[in-house]
Design a protein around this motif. Structure first.
Motif, PDB file in Angstrom:
ATOM      1  N   ARG A  66      -0.154  10.927   3.602  1.00  0.00           N
ATOM      2  CA  ARG A  66       0.182  11.367   4.954  1.00  0.00           C
ATOM      3  C   ARG A  66       1.257  10.490   5.583  1.00  0.00           C
ATOM      4  NH1 ARG A  66      -4.990  10.315   8.870  1.00  0.00           N
ATOM      5  NH2 ARG A  66      -5.208   8.057   8.642  1.00  0.00           N
ATOM      6  N   LEU A  67       1.287   9.188   5.215  1.00  0.00           N
ATOM      7  CA  LEU A  67       2.371   8.340   5.711  1.00  0.00           C
ATOM      8  C   LEU A  67       3.668   8.678   4.980  1.00  0.00           C
ATOM      9  CD1 LEU A  67       3.216   6.097   7.590  1.00  0.00           C
ATOM     10  CD2 LEU A  67       2.586   4.426   5.840  1.00  0.00           C
ATOM     11  N   ILE A  71      -3.078  -1.049   2.746  1.00  0.00           N
ATOM     12  CA  ILE A  71      -3.743   0.178   3.197  1.00  0.00           C
ATOM     13  C   ILE A  71      -3.974   0.189   4.711  1.00  0.00           C
ATOM     14  CG2 ILE A  71      -5.731   1.683   2.903  1.00  0.00           C
ATOM     15  CD1 ILE A  71      -3.909   1.376   0.437  1.00  0.00           C
ATOM     16  N   GLU A  72      -4.512  -0.890   5.264  1.00  0.00           N
ATOM     17  CA  GLU A  72      -4.809  -0.919   6.699  1.00  0.00           C
ATOM     18  C   GLU A  72      -3.530  -0.912   7.532  1.00  0.00           C
ATOM     19  OE1 GLU A  72      -7.784  -3.591   8.185  1.00  0.00           O
ATOM     20  OE2 GLU A  72      -8.805  -3.668   6.253  1.00  0.00           O
ATOM     21  N   THR A  73      -2.511  -1.604   7.064  1.00  0.00           N
ATOM     22  CA  THR A  73      -1.231  -1.600   7.788  1.00  0.00           C
ATOM     23  C   THR A  73      -0.618  -0.210   7.755  1.00  0.00           C
ATOM     24  OG1 THR A  73      -0.861  -3.904   7.117  1.00  0.00           O
ATOM     25  CG2 THR A  73       1.023  -2.701   7.990  1.00  0.00           C
ATOM     26  N   GLN A  74      -0.731   0.474   6.622  1.00  0.00           N
ATOM     27  CA  GLN A  74      -0.241   1.847   6.530  1.00  0.00           C
ATOM     28  C   GLN A  74      -0.957   2.747   7.537  1.00  0.00           C
ATOM     29  OE1 GLN A  74      -0.225   3.508   2.549  1.00  0.00           O
ATOM     30  NE2 GLN A  74       0.334   1.544   1.643  1.00  0.00           N
ATOM     31  N   GLU A  75      -2.258   2.539   7.670  1.00  0.00           N
ATOM     32  CA  GLU A  75      -3.035   3.344   8.609  1.00  0.00           C
ATOM     33  C   GLU A  75      -2.562   3.120  10.043  1.00  0.00           C
ATOM     34  OE1 GLU A  75      -6.282   5.975   9.651  1.00  0.00           O
ATOM     35  OE2 GLU A  75      -5.264   5.508   7.770  1.00  0.00           O
ATOM     36  N   GLU A  76      -2.323   1.857  10.389  1.00  0.00           N
ATOM     37  CA  GLU A  76      -1.853   1.533  11.743  1.00  0.00           C
ATOM     38  C   GLU A  76      -0.463   2.106  11.991  1.00  0.00           C
ATOM     39  OE1 GLU A  76      -1.398   0.336  15.521  1.00  0.00           O
ATOM     40  OE2 GLU A  76      -3.268   0.360  14.351  1.00  0.00           O
ATOM     41  N   SER A  81      -0.002   5.985   1.129  1.00  0.00           N
ATOM     42  CA  SER A  81      -0.810   7.150   1.491  1.00  0.00           C
ATOM     43  C   SER A  81       0.073   8.382   1.633  1.00  0.00           C
ATOM     44  CB  SER A  81      -1.564   6.894   2.802  1.00  0.00           C
ATOM     45  OG  SER A  81      -0.674   6.838   3.890  1.00  0.00           O
ATOM     46  N   PHE A 124       0.833   4.682  10.591  1.00  0.00           N
ATOM     47  CA  PHE A 124       0.690   6.140  10.679  1.00  0.00           C
ATOM     48  C   PHE A 124       0.417   6.563  12.118  1.00  0.00           C
ATOM     49  CE2 PHE A 124      -2.251   9.771  10.814  1.00  0.00           C
ATOM     50  CZ  PHE A 124      -1.475  10.752  10.232  1.00  0.00           C
ATOM     51  N   HIS A 125      -0.531   5.879  12.779  1.00  0.00           N
ATOM     52  CA  HIS A 125      -0.879   6.230  14.160  1.00  0.00           C
ATOM     53  C   HIS A 125       0.237   5.842  15.127  1.00  0.00           C
ATOM     54  CE1 HIS A 125      -4.853   7.562  13.069  1.00  0.00           C
ATOM     55  NE2 HIS A 125      -5.134   6.404  12.498  1.00  0.00           N
TER      56      HIS A 125
END
Length: 468
Positions: free
Chosen positions: A278-279, A241-246, A276, A248-249
């Motif tokens: 959005r990714l 999850i956190e890697t996906q968030e990074e 996710s 994404f940005h």
């Protein structure tokens, strides 16, 4: 030049073909230069033997037909191999002055946030993260991959424009990484792009380390200042999850700056779980292309090319034998070839048809050597029982559908590496216990009905031959 000069007819022929072919196809295959004319022939130079063979197979008849229309003579086209300097490697290559001018503009526009370049862009040597042999010239194009290859070449020539982002997906060993790195190699050498190639697993590991060592700013700067970001095997990001968030940005930063982003995956993005939304939407935003297992003709061409690159001579009948029996992917083809080469080197004996049959009998008979997808299994089983493909994924529980569905689940568990949970999702979102129950039912019937084994063997053969 001799008495005959057909250069004007050659030039007009090439101009006509340029208008008839797509830009990508023309750029890829018409890297030929007029050399001289003889009485009834034109001599053109090409950069390699592989290039010559591909052009002869694809375009020689068409070229000679146009030459006849224009000149009124039956002119043949002869090819000679001629090494090109870097400045003349391709018609569209930029000059060194233009490259340096572009780099100065890039540097000035990013002066406030510029990061030290890992490699001096004036040194066009090997990129530290890319394999030198992963080039377009070494990539054999067939019906299964021509769209992806042409798109990849267009990206390499004009990164960050037409096809951004780009996702190439397909089973293992079909050439996803080769194409991705070919893009990187060409852009690196011709345009001086700052390229980062990394697997999704290593991207995740680096991100975790940056958090652990309080260096997340360095991590962000490294990836968000690249000209081209190539990430392999994004299916690894599921549940991260956190890697996906990074990512994404990072994606947004690069996309907004019109920098090229490219990914590979072992399946369509729509089939990735625990990703996710959005990714997922970012992955699907640009061009998504798939690679299928190569056809028999393409497998023969791949083996011939790999033999040429290695500088070894393997009889054509042996290459054809391998191509006929190994229909899964390029990696398995190369493994078979490597085994024969090793045998020849160690025993000091030539490779014969009999030798190949003996040395590769385990490979040819291996039940899991096929690069089989769940969709292939479902389609073959459905066709065998005169059902529709969607019936096996539906909620229907009639006997006419339940048994074929259970049989497809059983075969999928036996010849693929999918977990029962993954299989359940592929069969209409069922629970893994349903898959286990279905497989147990088939195992029980096998004990009571030995003839069922014959049906399973027949289905396995149909599945194996599906992409041949």
């Amino acid at each position: 030049m001799g008495t005959w000069d057909y250069s004007i007819f050659w030039k007009e022929t090439v101009n006509q073909l340029k208008n008839e072919l797509s830009e990508q196809e023309y750029t890829m295959w018409f890297n030929m230069e007029y050399e001289t004319s003889e009485e009834l022939s034109i001599v053109v130079s090409v950069p390699s033997g592989f290039y010559r063979d591909q052009v002869k197979q694809r375009y020689q008849g068409r070229i000679e037909g146009k030459l006849y229309e224009l000149s009124g003579h039956h002119l043949s086209v002869d090819f000679e191999i001629k090494q090109r300097s870097k400045n003349t490697a391709a018609p569209s290559s930029a000059s060194q002055d233009n490259i340096e001018e572009k780099e100065e503009k890039k540097s000035s526009s990013r002066a406030s946030q510029a990061q030290p370049r890992v490699i001096d862009q004036k040194e066009r040597g090997k990129h530290p993260q890319l394999r030198e042999d992963y080039t377009f010239e070494n990539f054999v194009i067939g019906e299964n991959n021509s769209f992806a290859a042409n798109a990849a070449l267009a990206i390499a020539k004009n990164p960050g424009t037409a096809y951004n982002p780009c996702l190439i997906y397909g089973g293992v060993g079909l050439g996803k990484t080769h194409l991705m790195q070919a893009i990187g190699n060409l852009s690196w050498k011709e345009q001086g792009c700052k390229i980062i190639y990394i697997t999704a697993e290593n991207f995740t590991n680096e991100f975790v380390e940056s958090i652990k060592n309080n260096k997340t700013t360095d991590f962000k700067n490294k990836y968000r200042n690249a000209d081209m970001l190539l990430i392999d095997d994004i299916h690894f990001l599921q549940k991260k999850i956190e890697t996906q968030e990074e990512l994404f940005h990072t994606f947004n930063a690069l996309y907004d700056a019109k920098k090229q982003i490219m990914f590979t995956c072992d399946r369509p993005v729509s089939e990735l779980k625990n990703l996710s939304e959005r990714l997922r939407s970012r992955f699907e935003r640009g061009l998504n292309v798939d690679l299928q297992p190569p056809s028999y003709e393409t497998r023969c061409a791949i083996l011939a090319k790999k033999s040429e690159v290695r500088g070894i001579s393997i009889p054509v009948e042996v290459l054809n034998l391998i191509a006929k029996n190994v229909s899964s992917n390029v990696r398995d083809l190369e493994a078979s070839l490597t085994k024969l080469v090793a045998y020849a080197e160690l025993t000091k004996k030539p490779v014969t048809l009999e030798t190949a049959q003996q040395q590769l009998r385990d490979v040819f008979g291996a039940p899991k050597q096929n690069n089989v997808t769940i969709e292939t299994i479902q389609k073959v089983v459905a066709d065998y029982f005169s059902l529709s493909y969607t019936d096996l994924k539906s909620k229907k529980r009639t006997k006419a559908i339940s048994f074929p569905r259970q049989l497809a689940m059983y075969i999928a568990r036996e010849i693929t590496e999918y977990s029962t949970t993954e299989l359940g999702m592929e069969f209409g979102g069922r629970d893994h216990t349903t898959v286990m129950h279905g497989c147990q039912k088939i195992e029980e019937r096998l004990k009571a009905e030995p003839s069922l084994e014959t049906t399973i063997q027949k289905l396995n053969k149909l599945i194996k031959d599906y992409n041949s």
